[in-house]
Design a protein around this motif. Sequence first.
Motif, PDB file in Angstrom:
ATOM      1  N   LEU A 113       0.830  -1.208   0.000  1.00 57.53           N
ATOM      2  CA  LEU A 113       0.000   0.000   0.000  1.00 57.53           C
ATOM      3  C   LEU A 113       0.862   1.254   0.000  1.00 57.53           C
ATOM      4  O   LEU A 113       0.601   2.195  -0.741  1.00 57.53           O
ATOM      5  N   VAL A 114       1.882   1.275   0.856  1.00 51.42           N
ATOM      6  CA  VAL A 114       2.761   2.434   0.909  1.00 51.42           C
ATOM      7  C   VAL A 114       3.719   2.433  -0.283  1.00 51.42           C
ATOM      8  O   VAL A 114       4.032   3.481  -0.838  1.00 51.42           O
ATOM      9  N   ALA A 115       4.148   1.262  -0.710  1.00 49.08           N
ATOM     10  CA  ALA A 115       5.091   1.164  -1.823  1.00 49.08           C
ATOM     11  C   ALA A 115       4.502   1.698  -3.129  1.00 49.08           C
ATOM     12  O   ALA A 115       5.244   2.148  -4.006  1.00 49.08           O
ATOM     13  N   ALA A 116       3.196   1.679  -3.248  1.00 45.72           N
ATOM     14  CA  ALA A 116       2.539   2.160  -4.469  1.00 45.72           C
ATOM     15  C   ALA A 116       2.306   3.673  -4.448  1.00 45.72           C
ATOM     16  O   ALA A 116       1.817   4.239  -5.426  1.00 45.72           O
ATOM     17  N   SER A 117       2.671   4.331  -3.357  1.00 45.49           N
ATOM     18  CA  SER A 117       2.408   5.766  -3.217  1.00 45.49           C
ATOM     19  C   SER A 117       3.418   6.609  -3.985  1.00 45.49           C
ATOM     20  O   SER A 117       4.613   6.294  -3.998  1.00 45.49           O
ATOM     21  N   PRO A 118       2.962   7.698  -4.597  1.00 46.40           N
ATOM     22  CA  PRO A 118       3.894   8.609  -5.263  1.00 46.40           C
ATOM     23  C   PRO A 118       4.935   9.130  -4.278  1.00 46.40           C
ATOM     24  O   PRO A 118       4.613   9.455  -3.126  1.00 46.40           O
TER      25      PRO A 118
ATOM     26  N   PHE B 106       0.446  10.161   1.055  1.00 41.49           N
ATOM     27  CA  PHE B 106       0.030   8.880   1.621  1.00 41.49           C
ATOM     28  C   PHE B 106      -0.946   9.045   2.771  1.00 41.49           C
ATOM     29  O   PHE B 106      -1.977   8.375   2.820  1.00 41.49           O
ATOM     30  N   ARG B 107      -0.661   9.929   3.695  1.00 39.80           N
ATOM     31  CA  ARG B 107      -1.507  10.060   4.890  1.00 39.80           C
ATOM     32  C   ARG B 107      -2.930  10.517   4.579  1.00 39.80           C
ATOM     33  O   ARG B 107      -3.823  10.313   5.382  1.00 39.80           O
ATOM     34  N   ARG B 108      -3.147  11.133   3.440  1.00 40.30           N
ATOM     35  CA  ARG B 108      -4.491  11.598   3.073  1.00 40.30           C
ATOM     36  C   ARG B 108      -5.146  10.690   2.024  1.00 40.30           C
ATOM     37  O   ARG B 108      -6.175  11.053   1.455  1.00 40.30           O
ATOM     38  N   SER B 109      -4.561   9.523   1.803  1.00 46.09           N
ATOM     39  CA  SER B 109      -5.054   8.639   0.744  1.00 46.09           C
ATOM     40  C   SER B 109      -5.934   7.510   1.295  1.00 46.09           C
ATOM     41  O   SER B 109      -5.903   7.198   2.489  1.00 46.09           O
TER      42      SER B 109
ATOM     43  N   GLU C 117      -5.873   4.612   4.814  1.00 42.31           N
ATOM     44  CA  GLU C 117      -6.988   4.061   5.589  1.00 42.31           C
ATOM     45  C   GLU C 117      -6.890   2.539   5.643  1.00 42.31           C
ATOM     46  O   GLU C 117      -7.149   1.934   6.691  1.00 42.31           O
ATOM     47  N   ASP C 118      -6.496   1.919   4.540  1.00 44.11           N
ATOM     48  CA  ASP C 118      -6.312   0.462   4.520  1.00 44.11           C
ATOM     49  C   ASP C 118      -5.119   0.059   5.386  1.00 44.11           C
ATOM     50  O   ASP C 118      -5.177  -0.929   6.122  1.00 44.11           O
ATOM     51  N   TRP C 119      -4.019   0.827   5.313  1.00 46.49           N
ATOM     52  CA  TRP C 119      -2.826   0.603   6.152  1.00 46.49           C
ATOM     53  C   TRP C 119      -3.221   0.652   7.630  1.00 46.49           C
ATOM     54  O   TRP C 119      -2.872  -0.221   8.420  1.00 46.49           O
TER      55      TRP C 119
ATOM     56  N   GLU D  19      10.672  10.758  -1.313  1.00 45.78           N
ATOM     57  CA  GLU D  19      11.345  11.811  -2.085  1.00 45.78           C
ATOM     58  C   GLU D  19      11.192  13.164  -1.404  1.00 45.78           C
ATOM     59  O   GLU D  19      12.130  13.961  -1.386  1.00 45.78           O
ATOM     60  N   ARG D  20      10.004  13.424  -0.852  1.00 47.44           N
ATOM     61  CA  ARG D  20       9.723  14.702  -0.171  1.00 47.44           C
ATOM     62  C   ARG D  20       8.878  14.419   1.062  1.00 47.44           C
ATOM     63  O   ARG D  20       8.126  13.445   1.086  1.00 47.44           O
ATOM     64  N   LEU D  21       8.946  15.267   2.048  1.00 48.20           N
ATOM     65  CA  LEU D  21       8.131  15.125   3.253  1.00 48.20           C
ATOM     66  C   LEU D  21       6.652  15.053   2.901  1.00 48.20           C
ATOM     67  O   LEU D  21       5.902  14.234   3.435  1.00 48.20           O
ATOM     68  N   GLU D  22       6.229  15.904   1.973  1.00 50.42           N
ATOM     69  CA  GLU D  22       4.817  15.975   1.600  1.00 50.42           C
ATOM     70  C   GLU D  22       4.305  14.688   0.955  1.00 50.42           C
ATOM     71  O   GLU D  22       3.106  14.416   0.986  1.00 50.42           O
ATOM     72  N   ASP D  23       5.210  13.907   0.372  1.00 46.96           N
ATOM     73  CA  ASP D  23       4.777  12.627  -0.199  1.00 46.96           C
ATOM     74  C   ASP D  23       4.191  11.731   0.883  1.00 46.96           C
ATOM     75  O   ASP D  23       3.261  10.957   0.630  1.00 46.96           O
TER      76      ASP D  23
END
Length: 106
Positions: free
Chosen positions: A34-39, A72-75, A79-81, A63-67
């Motif tokens: 789930l996290v590995a698929a995140s931009p 991820f945190r708003r995706s 929620e599944d994680w 790559e960046r803090l916002e990633d």
Amino acid sequence: MPECVAVITEHALLPVVPGREGEFEAAMQRAAPLVAASPGFVRLSVTRGVESPSTYLLVVEWERLEDHTEGFRRSAAYEDWRALLHEFYDPFPVVEHFAPVLDVRA
């Protein structure tokens, strides 16, 4: 020589309820993609404490803090994680982010 890419490192000590380590490790196997698929995702590792086998170290490079904090945190993936992993923690872990200062390798 390859260029060094600066990344943000997310770090969390995960205090797993004693006796639930096997369940946690199985859930982490399901959660990692789930996290590995995140931009912006670069790398994830989970290691288990030697002296404290109910404590795990989660390290995720972004790559960046916002990633992490905004992406991820708003995706829906977060929620599944959360549904897969948060029941195992006591107390809930503190997550911190680090920027590179020095990296020495053999």
